[in-house]
Design an enzyme around this catalytic site. Sequence first.
Site, PDB file in Angstrom:
ATOM      1  N   THR A 257       0.851  -1.188   0.000  1.00 52.54           N
ATOM      2  CA  THR A 257       0.000   0.000   0.000  1.00 52.54           C
ATOM      3  C   THR A 257       0.886   1.237   0.000  1.00 52.54           C
ATOM      4  O   THR A 257       1.893   1.298   0.714  1.00 52.54           O
ATOM      5  CB  THR A 257      -0.936   0.019   1.227  1.00 52.54           C
ATOM      6  OG1 THR A 257      -1.818  -1.104   1.157  1.00 52.54           O
ATOM      7  CG2 THR A 257      -1.765   1.293   1.266  1.00 52.54           C
ATOM      8  N   PHE A 259       1.243   5.218   0.703  1.00 56.17           N
ATOM      9  CA  PHE A 259       0.687   6.263   1.548  1.00 56.17           C
ATOM     10  C   PHE A 259       1.245   7.623   1.132  1.00 56.17           C
ATOM     11  O   PHE A 259       2.418   7.735   0.755  1.00 56.17           O
ATOM     12  CB  PHE A 259       1.046   6.027   3.017  1.00 56.17           C
ATOM     13  CG  PHE A 259       0.412   4.792   3.612  1.00 56.17           C
ATOM     14  CD1 PHE A 259      -0.725   4.883   4.407  1.00 56.17           C
ATOM     15  CD2 PHE A 259       0.958   3.542   3.390  1.00 56.17           C
ATOM     16  CE1 PHE A 259      -1.310   3.757   4.953  1.00 56.17           C
ATOM     17  CE2 PHE A 259       0.383   2.396   3.930  1.00 56.17           C
ATOM     18  CZ  PHE A 259      -0.755   2.514   4.714  1.00 56.17           C
TER      19      PHE A 259
END
Length: 360
Positions: A257, A259
Amino acid sequence: MGKNLAQLRTEIDAADRELLRVLNQRAALANEVGEVKRAEGSPVFRPEREAQVINGLQAANPGPLKAANVATIWREIMSACRALEAPQRVAYLGPAGTFSEQAALQFFGSSIEHVPCVNFDEVFHAATAGTADFGVVPVENNTEGVVTRSLDLLLGSPLHIVGEVSLLVRHHLLRLSDSLEGIEVVLAHPQALAQCQGWLAKHLPKAERRAVSSNAEGARLAAGNPAWAGIASERAGSEFGLHTVVQAIQDDAFNRTRFAVVCLPQVLAAPQASGSDCVSLVVSVPNKPGAVHDILVPLKQHGVSMTRFESRPARSGQWEYYFYIDIQGHPSQPHVAAALADLRGLCAFYKVLGTYPVGE
């Protein structure tokens, strides 16, 4: 004849004391830098400078320390030195133990003031209102795609992106008892439930999947009911006293992921070029044939690489879209500046979301 254990320990103790002396010397120099910055009105935190320092040390590292460990160690050193000047207040999706918190610590180091929030909207509000200096929000997952709420918030927010961090995400099944038997409800953030849907369908097909505000919140709730389980990080399991029933249940073994680190421009202006940079922008074009093709032409003409292209409905009721684009480079580079200028001339709406060093 080699050194015995006692001799090696004596040498390690001496090396530790020398490290402590040099680290305090560095901290004193950082304090002097802080005084100069305060006199000039310069920001304490410079992500491009820190990226250059770490990259330079990794290039000069003779080993046996690994490059990734060098980055981790120096990020903590710089975080501790920064905190002597002014600790950064960082907002992220809480409570303790979320991947957002982990991303914040990976980017800033552990010497920060934590501002856990109940949702992404509150993260943006905290960074906008001054409750926090920076916010950290997920923007993209390599299997589930973009985090739509974060993109929608970036569109209308005065915050801009000044950094990014990519996190290898491991989702663990957490529970009060160390067993799969009798699990009635599995709680997690919707993204985590989606990233583990294959495993859940195979191993817990009858369990209800219940979406909550964060994975750590799911772990907290699971700690209060023996028939519930959470999907969260190992840190969240430790935080709430849960067993790790099954490790790494995400469907993609290399689940990552990305960010974004956001703040107001007056807190930190767009970082200067670091040598490996990204520009994120959102645009819309007139709803006519060939319009999307046209906005890609300036990038090709000026030799600028595009690393992301996502569309989101403009909610105008006219089947119009916003396009989120990431390109390689920095606006200080002439070919990037020329491409952006040409692109802007083609757009009905144009907004730079941020210019920042590329994450590791």
